[in-house]
Scaffold this motif. Structure first.
Motif, PDB file in Angstrom:
ATOM      1  N   LYS A 150       0.707  -1.158   0.008  1.00 48.19           N
ATOM      2  CA  LYS A 150      -0.104   0.013   0.031  1.00 48.19           C
ATOM      3  C   LYS A 150       0.720   1.087   0.176  1.00 48.19           C
ATOM      4  N   ARG A 151       1.907   1.210   0.926  1.00 49.19           N
ATOM      5  CA  ARG A 151       2.658   2.481   1.065  1.00 49.19           C
ATOM      6  C   ARG A 151       3.828   2.428   0.050  1.00 49.19           C
ATOM      7  N   HIS A 152       3.512   3.249  -0.960  1.00 45.46           N
ATOM      8  CA  HIS A 152       4.676   3.202  -2.231  1.00 45.46           C
ATOM      9  C   HIS A 152       5.389   4.705  -2.013  1.00 45.46           C
ATOM     10  N   HIS A 153       6.626   4.293  -1.933  1.00 48.18           N
ATOM     11  CA  HIS A 153       7.755   5.336  -1.871  1.00 48.18           C
ATOM     12  C   HIS A 153       8.310   5.762  -3.198  1.00 48.18           C
ATOM     13  N   TYR A 154       8.159   6.895  -3.628  1.00 48.74           N
ATOM     14  CA  TYR A 154       8.469   7.469  -4.935  1.00 48.74           C
ATOM     15  C   TYR A 154       9.645   7.773  -4.885  1.00 48.74           C
ATOM     16  N   VAL A 155      10.450   7.794  -3.527  1.00 51.67           N
ATOM     17  CA  VAL A 155      11.980   8.153  -3.636  1.00 51.67           C
ATOM     18  C   VAL A 155      12.178   7.024  -2.677  1.00 51.67           C
ATOM     19  N   TRP A 156      13.299   6.201  -2.974  1.00 56.66           N
ATOM     20  CA  TRP A 156      13.626   5.062  -2.396  1.00 56.66           C
ATOM     21  C   TRP A 156      14.148   5.256  -1.089  1.00 56.66           C
ATOM     22  N   ALA A 157      13.343   4.493   0.016  1.00 61.15           N
ATOM     23  CA  ALA A 157      13.761   5.001   1.516  1.00 61.15           C
ATOM     24  C   ALA A 157      15.309   4.536   1.752  1.00 61.15           C
ATOM     25  N   ASN A 158      15.640   3.288   1.240  1.00 62.64           N
ATOM     26  CA  ASN A 158      17.172   2.973   1.486  1.00 62.64           C
ATOM     27  C   ASN A 158      17.981   3.981   1.155  1.00 62.64           C
ATOM     28  N   TYR A 159      17.652   4.684  -0.089  1.00 67.26           N
ATOM     29  CA  TYR A 159      18.681   5.752  -0.391  1.00 67.26           C
ATOM     30  C   TYR A 159      18.642   7.088   0.535  1.00 67.26           C
ATOM     31  N   LEU A 160      17.363   7.317   0.987  1.00 67.39           N
ATOM     32  CA  LEU A 160      17.157   8.732   1.875  1.00 67.39           C
ATOM     33  C   LEU A 160      18.142   8.303   3.405  1.00 67.39           C
ATOM     34  N   ALA A 161      18.230   7.231   3.562  1.00 71.81           N
ATOM     35  CA  ALA A 161      18.981   6.545   4.752  1.00 71.81           C
ATOM     36  C   ALA A 161      20.170   7.085   4.898  1.00 71.81           C
ATOM     37  N   ARG A 162      20.783   7.223   3.848  1.00 79.91           N
ATOM     38  CA  ARG A 162      22.325   7.635   3.944  1.00 79.91           C
ATOM     39  C   ARG A 162      22.589   9.118   4.565  1.00 79.91           C
ATOM     40  N   TRP A 163      21.322   9.953   4.726  1.00 78.04           N
ATOM     41  CA  TRP A 163      21.246  11.150   5.340  1.00 78.04           C
ATOM     42  C   TRP A 163      20.834  10.828   6.693  1.00 78.04           C
ATOM     43  N   GLY A 164      20.973   9.743   7.437  1.00 79.09           N
ATOM     44  CA  GLY A 164      20.365   9.396   8.709  1.00 79.09           C
ATOM     45  C   GLY A 164      21.624   9.166   9.612  1.00 79.09           C
ATOM     46  N   SER A 165      22.716   9.368   9.255  1.00 80.93           N
ATOM     47  CA  SER A 165      23.829   9.265  10.178  1.00 80.93           C
ATOM     48  C   SER A 165      23.782   8.053  11.077  1.00 80.93           C
ATOM     49  N   GLY A 166      23.686   6.693  10.196  1.00 80.36           N
ATOM     50  CA  GLY A 166      23.602   5.310  10.692  1.00 80.36           C
ATOM     51  C   GLY A 166      22.358   4.982  11.109  1.00 80.36           C
ATOM     52  N   THR A 167      21.432   5.679  11.174  1.00 81.44           N
ATOM     53  CA  THR A 167      20.012   5.511  11.597  1.00 81.44           C
ATOM     54  C   THR A 167      18.942   5.583  10.393  1.00 81.44           C
ATOM     55  N   LYS A 168      17.838   5.212  10.693  1.00 80.03           N
ATOM     56  CA  LYS A 168      16.752   5.392   9.624  1.00 80.03           C
ATOM     57  C   LYS A 168      16.136   6.951   9.699  1.00 80.03           C
ATOM     58  N   ASN A 169      16.438   7.944  10.668  1.00 77.06           N
ATOM     59  CA  ASN A 169      15.850   9.031  10.701  1.00 77.06           C
ATOM     60  C   ASN A 169      16.688  10.152  10.073  1.00 77.06           C
ATOM     61  N   VAL A 170      15.959  11.057   9.431  1.00 80.47           N
ATOM     62  CA  VAL A 170      16.728  12.136   8.733  1.00 80.47           C
ATOM     63  C   VAL A 170      15.824  13.619   8.997  1.00 80.47           C
ATOM     64  N   PHE A 171      16.678  14.547   8.981  1.00 76.92           N
ATOM     65  CA  PHE A 171      15.990  15.919   8.849  1.00 76.92           C
ATOM     66  C   PHE A 171      15.448  16.259   7.447  1.00 76.92           C
ATOM     67  N   TYR A 172      14.265  16.851   7.797  1.00 78.32           N
ATOM     68  CA  TYR A 172      13.498  17.196   6.509  1.00 78.32           C
ATOM     69  C   TYR A 172      12.443  18.383   6.660  1.00 78.32           C
ATOM     70  N   THR A 173      12.050  18.841   5.501  1.00 76.95           N
ATOM     71  CA  THR A 173      11.039  20.116   5.580  1.00 76.95           C
ATOM     72  C   THR A 173       9.775  19.354   5.544  1.00 76.95           C
ATOM     73  N   THR A 174       8.552  19.790   6.164  1.00 75.07           N
ATOM     74  CA  THR A 174       7.301  19.532   6.038  1.00 75.07           C
ATOM     75  C   THR A 174       6.448  20.335   5.058  1.00 75.07           C
ATOM     76  N   LYS A 175       5.256  19.700   5.018  1.00 78.17           N
ATOM     77  CA  LYS A 175       4.346  20.485   3.808  1.00 78.17           C
ATOM     78  C   LYS A 175       4.053  21.959   4.481  1.00 78.17           C
ATOM     79  N   ASN A 176       3.967  22.148   5.928  1.00 75.50           N
ATOM     80  CA  ASN A 176       3.632  23.437   6.227  1.00 75.50           C
ATOM     81  C   ASN A 176       5.030  24.317   6.669  1.00 75.50           C
TER      82      ASN A 176
END
Length: 332
Positions: free
Chosen positions: A10-36
């Protein structure tokens, strides 16, 4: 089918989550801007994802006609590939149509049909990601020679092409600028919007092939960033940073410098221009800031970094490409 094969994606990532994790400093958490317009620190699973984004829609004869019309502009072997994929999707549609017209109702059959519609295209993108995984790992470790292997270069370019065309950012931007000046253009634009899930995959195939066959003419470089300003990425991970890309009016750029940040320290670029020499290239802080600015300008909502300070200076540029000028034109 196993029970796992019957799980609906159901949950389709249009940018690969594994790719984004390289900005996680060894974790799955990244800093990002939100819709608001705020800053958040959360799992990569929470962003650049839409429910059923790659779900297959029913194609009418008009939709198929439009798809074939665009596909015929491709080299013959690619056109044949497109038609092979299209045939597979239409065959599934045909089976569903037979079932719906029958008097039979079977819960498992309906589940299998739903799974196919939700999972088929998502699985195709996952297959490209799997093949690109060792290449990206090597490039992140600055091992550019991984692309001396012809098969790995083919797989990486196929993946690279889809990173441009598979996103919601690319889809919304492309649909927004479709011409609708007369009845025929409206029919074609509506058909493209409805069948975008297929067209986007088709365009990604074409772009990946074009990048591969032109690899000896374009300049491929691995950018190394040892400055205090890290690379950021976004909801449009590959962007055209060529100087010919206008920020004030819409128009197809004559040239492309396709820039793909791989981590806060490493990026890959395929250049028409002479801005970077082939091979490994160490960038200065001014260049990093310029590249980050262009990433933010071509993002729709999210820019992503390894710290809040990495993305804060570029927040004001988000979506600049997608804003409309006073005369209604889309700025690019």
């Amino acid at each position: 089918m196993s029970r796992k094969d019957l799980e609906v994606k159901k949950r389709h990532h249009y940018v690969w989550a594994n790719y984004l994790a390289r900005w996680g400093s060894g974790t799955k958490n990244v800093f990002y801007t939100t819709k608001n317009g705020r800053f958040a620190h959360d799992s990569v699973r929470a962003i650049v994802v839409d429910d059923y984004f790659y779900k297959i829609t029913t194609l009418t004869s008009k939709h198929v006609e439009v798809i074939k019309g665009f596909s015929r502009k491709s080299p013959d072997h690619l056109h044949q590939q497109h038609m092979s994929y299209l045939h597979d999707f239409l065959r599934m549609q045909y089976v569903e149509d037979i079932y719906c017209k029958s008097d039979i109702r079977n819960q498992e059959v309906e589940l299998r049909l739903h799974v196919m519609k939700c999972n088929l295209l998502e699985n195709l993108h996952a297959a490209h990601e799997k093949k690109a995984l060792p290449v990206l790992a090597a490039l992140a470790d600055e091992k550019l020679d991984v692309l001396q292997d012809k098969q790995k270069m083919i797989e990486f370019m196929a993946f690279f092409g889809h990173q441009i065309t598979r996103t919601k950012t690319f889809r919304d931007g492309a649909i927004q600028v479709l011409s609708r000046r007369n009845a025929m253009e409206i029919v074609v634009a509506d058909a493209m919007e409805h069948a975008w899930w297929f067209l986007s995959y088709m365009y990604g195939m074409n772009l990946g092939f074009s990048l591969y066959i032109d690899r000896h003419n374009a300049r491929h470089a691995l950018l190394i960033n040892d400055t205090k300003v890290p690379f950021i990425t976004s909801d449009q991970p590959v962007v055209n940073v060529h100087s010919c890309v206008s920020e004030t009016e819409f128009g197809a750029p004559e040239h492309a410098d396709f820039y793909y940040p791989i981590s806060p320290r490493v990026a890959y670029i395929i250049c028409d221009s002479e801005q970077f020499t082939p091979g490994k290239y160490e960038v200065d802080e001014t260049t990093v800031v310029e590249l980050n600015t262009k990433v933010a300008a071509q993002a729709m909502v999210h820019i992503v970094g390894d710290t809040e300070n990495a993305i804060r200076p570029f927040k004001k540029y988000i979506g600049r490409r997608h804003r409309k000028a006073p005369d209604g034109r889309v700025m690019v």
